[in-house]
Design a protein around this motif. Structure first.
Motif, short mmCIF file in Angstrom:
data_model
loop_
_atom_site.label_atom_id
_atom_site.label_comp_id
_atom_site.label_asym_id
_atom_site.label_seq_id
_atom_site.Cartn_x
_atom_site.Cartn_y
_atom_site.Cartn_z
N LYS A 6 6.32 42.55 63.13
CA LYS A 6 7.42 43.17 62.37
C LYS A 6 7.78 42.25 61.21
O LYS A 6 7.62 41.03 61.30
CB LYS A 6 8.66 43.32 63.27
N THR A 7 8.31 42.84 60.16
CA THR A 7 8.83 42.04 59.04
C THR A 7 9.89 41.08 59.58
O THR A 7 10.77 41.51 60.34
CB THR A 7 9.47 42.97 57.98
N PRO A 8 9.82 39.78 59.21
CA PRO A 8 10.82 38.84 59.72
C PRO A 8 12.26 39.31 59.45
O PRO A 8 12.55 39.91 58.41
CB PRO A 8 10.50 37.55 58.95
N LYS A 9 13.12 39.01 60.41
CA LYS A 9 14.51 39.52 60.41
C LYS A 9 15.27 39.19 59.12
O LYS A 9 15.98 40.03 58.59
CB LYS A 9 15.27 38.91 61.61
N HIS A 10 15.10 37.93 58.63
CA HIS A 10 15.92 37.55 57.46
C HIS A 10 15.55 38.40 56.24
O HIS A 10 16.38 38.64 55.36
CB HIS A 10 15.80 36.05 57.16
N GLN A 66 14.55 41.61 56.45
CA GLN A 66 15.20 42.91 56.70
C GLN A 66 16.69 42.84 56.33
O GLN A 66 17.24 43.77 55.73
CB GLN A 66 15.09 43.29 58.18
N GLU A 67 17.30 41.71 56.73
CA GLU A 67 18.73 41.55 56.44
C GLU A 67 18.99 41.55 54.94
O GLU A 67 19.97 42.14 54.47
CB GLU A 67 19.25 40.22 57.05
N LYS A 70 19.07 44.99 53.73
CA LYS A 70 20.31 45.69 54.12
C LYS A 70 21.46 45.26 53.21
O LYS A 70 22.26 46.09 52.75
CB LYS A 70 20.67 45.35 55.57
N PRO A 98 7.97 32.06 60.13
CA PRO A 98 7.44 33.31 60.71
C PRO A 98 6.01 33.61 60.25
O PRO A 98 5.17 34.03 61.04
CB PRO A 98 8.42 34.39 60.22
#
Ligand code: PMP
Ligand code: GLU
Length: 398
Positions: free
Chosen positions: A44-48, A50-51, A54, A289
């Protein structure tokens, strides 16, 4: 009545995407297919990242058309990345951000080629290069490496392929589909051939830079006299598991960057604002990541190498980067099973899709009809299951 242009009729469908679509269709019918056809990270695309996307949506700052060549802060970050990681000095105005590296490369061909101009394509090559050259009305000239040479075309072969019409040369390192990585001395040998020809542009596709298991990644643009004639292509799809975000970029001589900007100004108006904010955070954030993903690919490479080696008739080399194996499987051409006759590697891939329920891509799409491509961007469990199933099906052929 067929009213389609010669241009569109001159190219095949993308074999990677076509095979992925076929696997998807079978899955929709309830058939369990393991898809090793598409070069698509299974992470998955690393969380930071995605954040960051957003936040960009919530900020209500990034809803309007962005600059056609990309936001300045993103182009500055790319320019810094080129300098820090690759030793390449491209100013922000020499950077163009596009809808994936695919569009980046298409822009360059559209900007450079007149009808009949030749592009030397180091072969095996990534499937879309030849189609993009044809769409730009150029002529691809394939210069082919063999498995004995880790699929690297030699400088002599390149020299022999040069003509007055040669306008560009393109290759990827790490290479899709072979996983080969050009060392600095191998790049220097290519540069030596091209150096006297100031009219030739080098297109260096480095999209797998972060998935490299061997020596440090090298860029041909760092070599003497090369920067002013090299377009360096990179993007976020592979190294940051961001295929769907569609962000790629070039660093290029200013005249090419301006032309690529003009090209996409007419075609797309540039890249999605939100995806660009995500890309910026990828460059500003931790590379951990990406390193972890690369480590996982390296572990799988070892596993898949052993498994493929154990299949009779598979000639396998050890890739140094990217996430593909490109075995030579000519052993199976001419064999049959019941009414199924294997006349080509295309037939073999269809047989494996139906019988082993594993989707792969024929080497013909990459310029080598004796090979097939297996993407190991899949879980260890899927890889083990898929290769066991392939082995079983292949054993039926005689
Ligand atoms: N170059 C190579 C060698 C590739 O494998 C790919 C496929 N992802 C691309 C360019 C295009 O990548 P994207 O458009 O997803 O950035
Ligand atoms: N580059 C990937 C591949 O070779 C994705 C598919 C594509 O862009 O054609 O499978």
């Amino acid at each position: 009545m067929n009213q389609l242009s010669n241009r569109i009729q001159s190219i095949p469908e993308s074999a990677t995407l076509a095979m992925a679509a076929k696997a998807r269709e079978m899955k929709e019918k309830g058939i369990e297919v393991i898809s090793l056809s598409l070069g698509e990270p299974d992470f998955k695309t690393p969380k930071h990242i995605q954040e960051a996307a957003k936040q960009a949506i919530d900020s209500e700052e990034f809803f309007a058309y962005p600059p056609v060549n990309g936001y300045l802060d993103l182009r500055k970050a790319i320019s810094e990345k080129f300098e820090k990681d690759n030793g390449l000095k491209y100013d922000p105005n020499q950077i163009v951000v596009s809808n994936g590296a695919k569009q980046s490369i298409a822009n360059v061909f559209m900007a450079l080629l007149n009808p009949g101009d030749e592009v030397i394509v180091l072969t095996p090559y990534w499937v879309s290069y030849s189609a993009m050259i044809l769409l730009a009305e150029g002529t691809p000239v394939f210069v082919k490496g063999t498995i004995e040479n880790d699929f690297k075309a030699t400088p002599d072969q390149i020299r022999e392929a040069l003509t007055d019409r040669t306008k560009a040369i393109i290759f990827s390192s790490p290479c899709n589909p072979t996983g080969s990585v050009f060392s600095k001395s191998e790049l220097e040998a290519i540069a030596e051939v091209v150096r006297p020809r100031e009219d030739i542009t080098i297109i260096s596709d480095e999209i797998y830079e972060l998935i490299n298991f061997g020596e440090k990644h090298e860029s041909i643009g760092t070599l003497d006299d090369m920067l002013e004639r090299t377009v360096t292509v990179n993007g976020f799809s592979k190294g940051y598991a961001m295929t769907g975000w569609r962000v790629g970029y070039i660093g290029a001589p200013l005249w090419i960057a301006k032309a690529a900007n003009k090209m996409q100004g007419q075609y797309t108006s540039g890249n999605s604002s939100i995806a660009q904010r995500a890309a910026l955070s990828a460059l500003q954030g931790s590379v951990e990541p990406s390193k972890e993903m690369a480590k996982a690919y390296e572990d799988r490479r070892a596993l898949v190498y052993d498994l493929l080696k154990s299949i009779p008739g598979f000639e396998v080399n050890m890739p140094q980067g990217a996430f593909y194996f490109f075995p030579n499987v000519k052993h199976y051409i001419g064999k049959s099973y019941g009414t199924v006759k294997i006349n080509s590697v295309n037939d073999l891939c269809l047989f494996l899709l139906e019988d082993a329920q594993v989707s792969l891509v024929t080497g013909e799409a990459f310029g080598d009809p004796e090979c097939l491509r297996l993407s190991y961007a899949a879980s260890e469990e899927s890889l083990k299951k898929a290769i066991a199933s392939m082995k079983e099906s292949l054993a039926k052929l005689s």
